[in-house]
Design a protein around this motif. Sequence first.
Motif, short mmCIF file in Angstrom:
data_model
loop_
_atom_site.label_atom_id
_atom_site.label_comp_id
_atom_site.label_asym_id
_atom_site.label_seq_id
_atom_site.Cartn_x
_atom_site.Cartn_y
_atom_site.Cartn_z
N LEU A 219 105.42 -9.62 -47.29
CA LEU A 219 105.72 -9.55 -48.76
C LEU A 219 106.57 -10.61 -49.31
CD1 LEU A 219 105.52 -5.57 -49.23
CD2 LEU A 219 103.75 -7.13 -49.91
N VAL A 220 107.74 -10.41 -48.70
CA VAL A 220 108.86 -11.38 -49.01
C VAL A 220 108.37 -12.96 -49.01
CG1 VAL A 220 111.13 -12.25 -48.65
CG2 VAL A 220 110.73 -9.99 -48.58
N GLY A 221 107.68 -13.12 -47.93
CA GLY A 221 107.02 -14.68 -47.61
C GLY A 221 106.01 -14.80 -48.66
N PHE A 222 105.23 -13.88 -48.96
CA PHE A 222 104.04 -14.25 -50.00
C PHE A 222 104.93 -14.48 -51.46
CE2 PHE A 222 100.97 -12.36 -47.26
CZ PHE A 222 100.26 -13.62 -47.07
N ALA A 223 105.94 -13.48 -51.78
CA ALA A 223 106.56 -13.57 -53.09
C ALA A 223 107.51 -15.13 -52.92
CB ALA A 223 107.52 -12.59 -53.17
N ILE A 224 107.88 -15.43 -52.09
CA ILE A 224 108.48 -16.81 -52.27
C ILE A 224 107.44 -17.87 -52.45
CG2 ILE A 224 109.80 -18.58 -50.79
CD1 ILE A 224 111.30 -16.01 -49.53
N LEU A 225 106.36 -17.83 -51.44
CA LEU A 225 105.13 -18.96 -51.59
C LEU A 225 104.73 -18.86 -53.16
CD1 LEU A 225 103.66 -21.00 -50.25
CD2 LEU A 225 102.27 -19.12 -49.64
N ILE A 226 104.56 -17.67 -53.70
CA ILE A 226 103.69 -17.61 -54.85
C ILE A 226 104.91 -18.28 -56.00
CG2 ILE A 226 103.22 -16.18 -56.82
CD1 ILE A 226 101.85 -14.36 -54.66
N ARG A 227 105.97 -17.81 -55.98
CA ARG A 227 107.16 -18.61 -57.03
C ARG A 227 107.17 -19.96 -56.63
NH1 ARG A 227 112.37 -15.61 -58.39
NH2 ARG A 227 113.48 -17.30 -59.69
N TYR A 228 107.29 -20.59 -55.58
CA TYR A 228 107.41 -21.92 -54.96
C TYR A 228 106.08 -22.51 -55.77
CZ TYR A 228 107.15 -26.30 -52.50
OH TYR A 228 106.91 -27.49 -52.16
N ARG A 229 104.91 -22.10 -55.35
CA ARG A 229 103.62 -22.79 -55.94
C ARG A 229 103.56 -22.71 -57.71
NH1 ARG A 229 98.61 -23.55 -53.14
NH2 ARG A 229 99.46 -24.01 -50.85
N ARG A 230 104.27 -21.68 -58.20
CA ARG A 230 104.14 -21.85 -59.69
C ARG A 230 105.04 -22.70 -60.23
NH1 ARG A 230 103.98 -15.20 -61.02
NH2 ARG A 230 101.91 -14.94 -60.52
N ARG A 231 106.25 -22.90 -59.44
CA ARG A 231 107.26 -23.76 -59.93
C ARG A 231 106.64 -25.25 -59.64
NH1 ARG A 231 112.43 -23.97 -56.70
NH2 ARG A 231 111.09 -25.37 -55.32
N LEU A 232 105.86 -25.36 -58.49
CA LEU A 232 105.52 -26.82 -57.93
C LEU A 232 104.48 -27.36 -59.09
CD1 LEU A 232 105.75 -28.94 -56.16
CD2 LEU A 232 104.08 -27.79 -54.82
N ASN A 233 103.36 -26.37 -59.39
CA ASN A 233 102.48 -26.73 -60.29
C ASN A 233 102.17 -25.64 -61.47
OD1 ASN A 233 99.95 -27.53 -61.25
ND2 ASN A 233 98.64 -26.42 -59.63
N PRO A 234 103.16 -25.79 -62.27
CA PRO A 234 103.08 -24.96 -63.62
C PRO A 234 101.66 -24.77 -64.25
CG PRO A 234 104.43 -26.64 -64.23
CD PRO A 234 103.88 -26.83 -62.66
N TYR B 103 99.46 -19.95 -46.61
CA TYR B 103 99.34 -18.50 -46.60
C TYR B 103 99.26 -17.92 -45.31
CZ TYR B 103 98.72 -18.78 -51.65
OH TYR B 103 98.73 -18.76 -53.02
N LEU B 104 98.53 -18.69 -44.62
CA LEU B 104 98.55 -18.19 -43.17
C LEU B 104 99.78 -18.47 -42.12
CD1 LEU B 104 94.89 -19.38 -41.99
CD2 LEU B 104 95.83 -16.91 -42.46
N LEU B 105 100.67 -19.45 -42.77
CA LEU B 105 101.92 -19.64 -42.35
C LEU B 105 102.86 -18.24 -42.24
CD1 LEU B 105 103.85 -21.60 -40.59
CD2 LEU B 105 104.42 -22.43 -43.19
N ALA C 260 100.22 -14.11 -34.05
CA ALA C 260 101.06 -15.24 -34.89
C ALA C 260 100.53 -16.44 -34.50
CB ALA C 260 102.51 -15.12 -34.53
N LEU C 261 100.40 -16.81 -33.17
CA LEU C 261 99.77 -18.13 -32.66
C LEU C 261 98.42 -18.40 -33.26
CD1 LEU C 261 100.23 -20.50 -31.09
CD2 LEU C 261 99.30 -19.27 -29.11
N LEU D 7 95.09 -21.54 -37.33
CA LEU D 7 94.35 -21.56 -38.40
C LEU D 7 95.03 -22.12 -39.43
CD1 LEU D 7 92.78 -17.78 -38.16
CD2 LEU D 7 91.67 -20.19 -37.70
N GLU D 8 96.30 -21.81 -39.90
CA GLU D 8 96.85 -22.59 -40.83
C GLU D 8 96.86 -23.96 -40.75
OE1 GLU D 8 98.87 -23.85 -43.86
OE2 GLU D 8 98.51 -21.79 -43.60
N PHE D 9 96.90 -24.31 -39.50
CA PHE D 9 97.03 -25.98 -39.30
C PHE D 9 95.60 -26.50 -39.67
CE2 PHE D 9 100.38 -25.72 -35.74
CZ PHE D 9 101.35 -25.87 -36.64
N LEU D 10 94.48 -25.54 -39.67
CA LEU D 10 93.30 -26.21 -40.06
C LEU D 10 92.94 -25.93 -41.51
CD1 LEU D 10 91.08 -24.52 -37.34
CD2 LEU D 10 91.88 -26.75 -37.28
#
Length: 145
Positions: free
Chosen positions: A57-72, A24-26, A10-11, A16-19
Amino acid sequence: MAPTAWFVGALIALILEFLSGSFYLLVVAIALAGGGLSALLGGEPAYSLLASSLIGLVGFAILIRYRRRLNPRRVDPTIDDPDLYQQVTILHLDAEGRGRGFYRGAEWDIQLDAAATLSPTPEHGYIVGRDGNRLILSPQPPLPR
């Protein structure tokens, strides 16, 4: 797998996410931390893997939904259509408003717009859209923009 391995993974994912800055890496880091927490609480390795997978899976679903709402990606297909609002000579129409038209030196399948009336049958139409290779026409010229 030991809880330490989960938290080290996780660390590493978090660093890598910070870089990268993609989030997605978060999600991966949070999922690995969830697996580590499950292992720390004494869960079997299968439960740790299951917890990590479900959190991911839940995290990726939330992230994809958020990105679609943010940038349709609702792109108006008519923006890049050079044929839009061009005049078409109507060769013939049936009672349903379908027929053939002449445009750019070729015959095309045409259909009058749903709001168009058929009486009297127009000689010319103006392209207001497409349905595949069928041109959708309006009998009235378009209003200037």
